[in-house]
Design a protein around this motif. Structure first.
Motif, PDB file in Angstrom:
ATOM      1  N   LEU A 242      63.538  -4.191 136.483  1.00 35.11           N
ATOM      2  CA  LEU A 242      63.440  -2.756 136.759  1.00 35.11           C
ATOM      3  C   LEU A 242      62.170  -2.121 136.208  1.00 35.11           C
ATOM      4  CD1 LEU A 242      67.136  -1.580 136.152  1.00 35.11           C
ATOM      5  CD2 LEU A 242      66.033  -2.300 138.285  1.00 35.11           C
TER       6      LEU A 242
ATOM      7  N   TYR B  64      60.054   2.664 136.246  1.00 32.95           N
ATOM      8  CA  TYR B  64      61.360   2.640 136.904  1.00 32.95           C
ATOM      9  C   TYR B  64      61.613   3.937 137.672  1.00 32.95           C
ATOM     10  CZ  TYR B  64      66.527   2.567 137.167  1.00 32.95           C
ATOM     11  OH  TYR B  64      67.829   2.623 137.598  1.00 32.95           O
TER      12      TYR B  64
ATOM     13  N   ASP C 201      59.430   4.153 140.779  1.00 37.56           N
ATOM     14  CA  ASP C 201      59.774   3.194 141.837  1.00 37.56           C
ATOM     15  C   ASP C 201      61.021   3.605 142.610  1.00 37.56           C
ATOM     16  OD1 ASP C 201      57.613   1.647 141.208  1.00 37.56           O
ATOM     17  OD2 ASP C 201      58.731   0.151 140.056  1.00 37.56           O
ATOM     18  N   TYR C 202      61.980   4.267 141.947  1.00 39.93           N
ATOM     19  CA  TYR C 202      63.286   4.466 142.580  1.00 39.93           C
ATOM     20  C   TYR C 202      63.747   5.931 142.656  1.00 39.93           C
ATOM     21  CZ  TYR C 202      63.595  -0.573 141.824  1.00 39.93           C
ATOM     22  OH  TYR C 202      63.357  -1.924 141.832  1.00 39.93           O
TER      23      TYR C 202
ATOM     24  N   LEU D  11      67.640  10.004 143.457  1.00 34.79           N
ATOM     25  CA  LEU D  11      67.369   8.665 143.996  1.00 34.79           C
ATOM     26  C   LEU D  11      66.624   8.753 145.317  1.00 34.79           C
ATOM     27  CD1 LEU D  11      70.751   6.854 143.304  1.00 34.79           C
ATOM     28  CD2 LEU D  11      68.510   6.023 142.564  1.00 34.79           C
ATOM     29  N   GLN D  12      65.652   7.876 145.492  1.00 37.26           N
ATOM     30  CA  GLN D  12      64.992   7.739 146.783  1.00 37.26           C
ATOM     31  C   GLN D  12      65.954   7.097 147.779  1.00 37.26           C
ATOM     32  OE1 GLN D  12      61.298   5.571 146.393  1.00 37.26           O
ATOM     33  NE2 GLN D  12      60.706   6.684 144.527  1.00 37.26           N
TER      34      GLN D  12
ATOM     35  N   ALA E 226      67.353   3.475 147.368  1.00 42.54           N
ATOM     36  CA  ALA E 226      67.042   3.020 146.012  1.00 42.54           C
ATOM     37  C   ALA E 226      68.241   2.402 145.322  1.00 42.54           C
ATOM     38  CB  ALA E 226      66.503   4.185 145.185  1.00 42.54           C
ATOM     39  N   GLU E 227      69.438   2.972 145.549  1.00 41.00           N
ATOM     40  CA  GLU E 227      70.625   2.450 144.864  1.00 41.00           C
ATOM     41  C   GLU E 227      70.869   0.992 145.229  1.00 41.00           C
ATOM     42  OE1 GLU E 227      75.338   3.602 144.124  1.00 41.00           O
ATOM     43  OE2 GLU E 227      74.082   4.836 145.424  1.00 41.00           O
TER      44      GLU E 227
ATOM     45  N   ALA F  22      68.695  -1.070 146.372  1.00 46.89           N
ATOM     46  CA  ALA F  22      67.564  -1.859 145.889  1.00 46.89           C
ATOM     47  C   ALA F  22      67.719  -2.202 144.414  1.00 46.89           C
ATOM     48  CB  ALA F  22      66.266  -1.093 146.118  1.00 46.89           C
ATOM     49  N   ILE F  23      68.219  -1.232 143.629  1.00 44.71           N
ATOM     50  CA  ILE F  23      68.436  -1.472 142.195  1.00 44.71           C
ATOM     51  C   ILE F  23      69.494  -2.542 141.991  1.00 44.71           C
ATOM     52  CG2 ILE F  23      69.342  -0.447 140.073  1.00 44.71           C
ATOM     53  CD1 ILE F  23      68.023   2.204 140.990  1.00 44.71           C
TER      54      ILE F  23
END
Length: 455
Positions: free
Chosen positions: A182, A189, A192-193, A209-210, A213-214, A216-217
């Motif tokens: 991350l 972090y 990125d998200y 959140l983008q 993004a969730e 992706a994380i």
């Protein structure tokens, strides 16, 4: 007693053994401690690939839960351990012991890292309640971050690692993989998200959140973290009962023993008298919970052991609603003082509870019996103080453990060791037939206590 692991616990053990750093995000009541001890035992005793383990946990969990689990199961009989809590001298003495597992509380982390520095001796570290390291600004996180490069194996245990926001996830994952998944910094972090939500100039008050993004994380951390929820993954009975043993200090124990032996207690210049065994049994139940009423009805506090145990359970719930049953008014008052977010059960709050808006709901078993449907609001019950009535007990549990409940219910009982609490539990577990039998047992216990005083 030989522990027989559920399939999901065996999966957790294999996960620990296969990953030098791993996160077990298991729901409450799924046996994270047993699975972790099994993994440590196999890695240390069977495979001989680790030694000198450090376990970091909440204070009461460090003092009681981990030692109790080691003693409980036969397969851990060759484990040696030392509990590193208390005063600096007590901690130093505990560290001086040559054992397999050193168990400490998270408040001692800064002290421990300063003590060892670059000579950090623990290559394997277990962080019980990893979510308590979710703040990048906390001293405990900063301290552990410094010595993280000196660890070869890290196991993080928690229920829900990010109950409020996924921003909380970064510090916890950093302690596992040092930023590999991350990002090396929380700033990276966020960039990125997330994107700024509420902001004023360069000051950002919230992050959103983008898109995507969730997922992706979760994809990024999925190779080292395993997550299990009782309702989704496990074939468990609709209800699981757990006993959380609470211990008293020597001074607190003396107060209880004096009342039990003499029927009279002098406390803070107040005299408390029990007229007969039935009254005494009730007084002892009060003492087991932490306070006792004097002759004028004033509550006199004696200990906070159950309050501390309740703190741990609420923390472990990680934002999941908790229904707490209490027997005495002084229990409610002390809980409310410690947890101002707690709400009394009334007809006006039922909709909010069932909508998941109330984190801690307080209820007396006599006022929460027939007819209340609370099952939509949660699946965790804590009995702070026990009731003499089996009927009230069963009806109270049925507020969550009933048709329409979508998740398996876990019922925790805070039981003070070597007190009348243990007698009450026998009734509630069906090991005694009636309240009369309970009172007879209490009388026998009192008689034994009084006789032994003259031995």
């Amino acid at each position: 007693m030989e522990a027989k692991l559920h399939e999901y616990q065996r999966y957790s053990v294999d996960w620990i053994e296969a990953h030098p750093y791993s996160g077990l995000f298991l729901d409450m009541g799924l046996g994270k401690t047993l699975a972790t001890l099994t993994g440590l035992h196999e890695l240390m005793k069977d495979f001989e690939v680790i030694d000198k383990v450090l376990v970091i946990a909440p204070l009461k969990v460090a003092q009681s839960t981990w030692p109790a689990e080691i003693h409980k199961w036969d397969q851990f009989s060759d484990f040696t351990y030392s509990v590193v809590t208390g005063t600096p001298n007590q901690r130093m003495s505990a560290l001086a012991e040559d054992v397999d597992i050193y168990i400490t509380n998270r408040e001692s982390v800064v002290w421990l890292t300063e003590l060892y520095g670059k000579k950090w001796p623990f290559k394997t570290v277990v962080i019980d309640e990893l979510s308590s390291f979710k703040s990048t600004r906390s001293k405990r996180f900063k301290a552990l971050r410094k010595v993280r490069p000196l660890m070869e194996r890290v196991i993080g245990l928690t229920g829900t690692p990010a109950p409020n926001t996924l921003l909380d996830l970064w510090p916890q994952l950093y302690l596992l993989d040092r930023g590999k998944r991350l990002g090396r910094t929380v700033t990276q972090y966020r960039n990125d998200y997330f994107y700024p939500g509420q902001a004023s100039g360069h000051v950002v008050y919230s992050w959103n959140l983008q898109n995507g993004a969730e997922d992706a994380i979760y994809d990024r951390i999925g190779d080292i973290c395993v997550s299990m929820k009782k309702a989704d993954h496990l074939k468990l009975p609709a209800r699981t009962d757990e006993v959380v043993t609470v211990s008293l200090s020597a001074k607190e124990r003396e107060v209880y023993d004096t009342m039990e032996r003499d029927y009279v207690l002098n406390l803070n210049q107040d005299e408390i008298v029990a007229a007969n065994a039935a009254v005494l049994a009730n007084k002892l139940l009060q003492l087991a919970s932490g306070a006792i009423y004097d002759e004028d009805g004033k509550a006199l506090p004696v200990h906070e052991a159950k309050l501390e145990a309740l703190d741990d359970l609420i923390e472990q719930a990680n934002g999941q609603p908790v229904l707490v049953f209490y027997n005495f008014k002084h229990d409610r008052e002390r809980i409310m003082k410690r947890h101002p977010e707690a709400v009394d059960l009334t007809s006006e709050v039922i909709d909010d509870w069932n909508a998941g808006k109330i984190p801690v709901l307080l209820a007396h078993p006599q006022s929460s019996g027939h007819g209340l449907n609370l099952q939509a609001g949660g699946h965790i019950i804590v009995w702070f103080s026990l009731t003499w009535s089996l009927e009230y007990y069963q009806q109270a549990n049925a507020r969550l453990d009933r048709q329409g409940q979508s998740q398996p219910v876990t019922v925790y009982h805070l039981v003070t060791e070597n007190t009348v609490d243990e007698r009450v539990m026998k009734v509630l577990q069906g090991k005694a037939k009636s309240q009369d039998e309970l009172l007879a047992a209490v009388k026998a216990q009192i008689k034994k206590a009084r006789v032994s005083d003259y031995d």
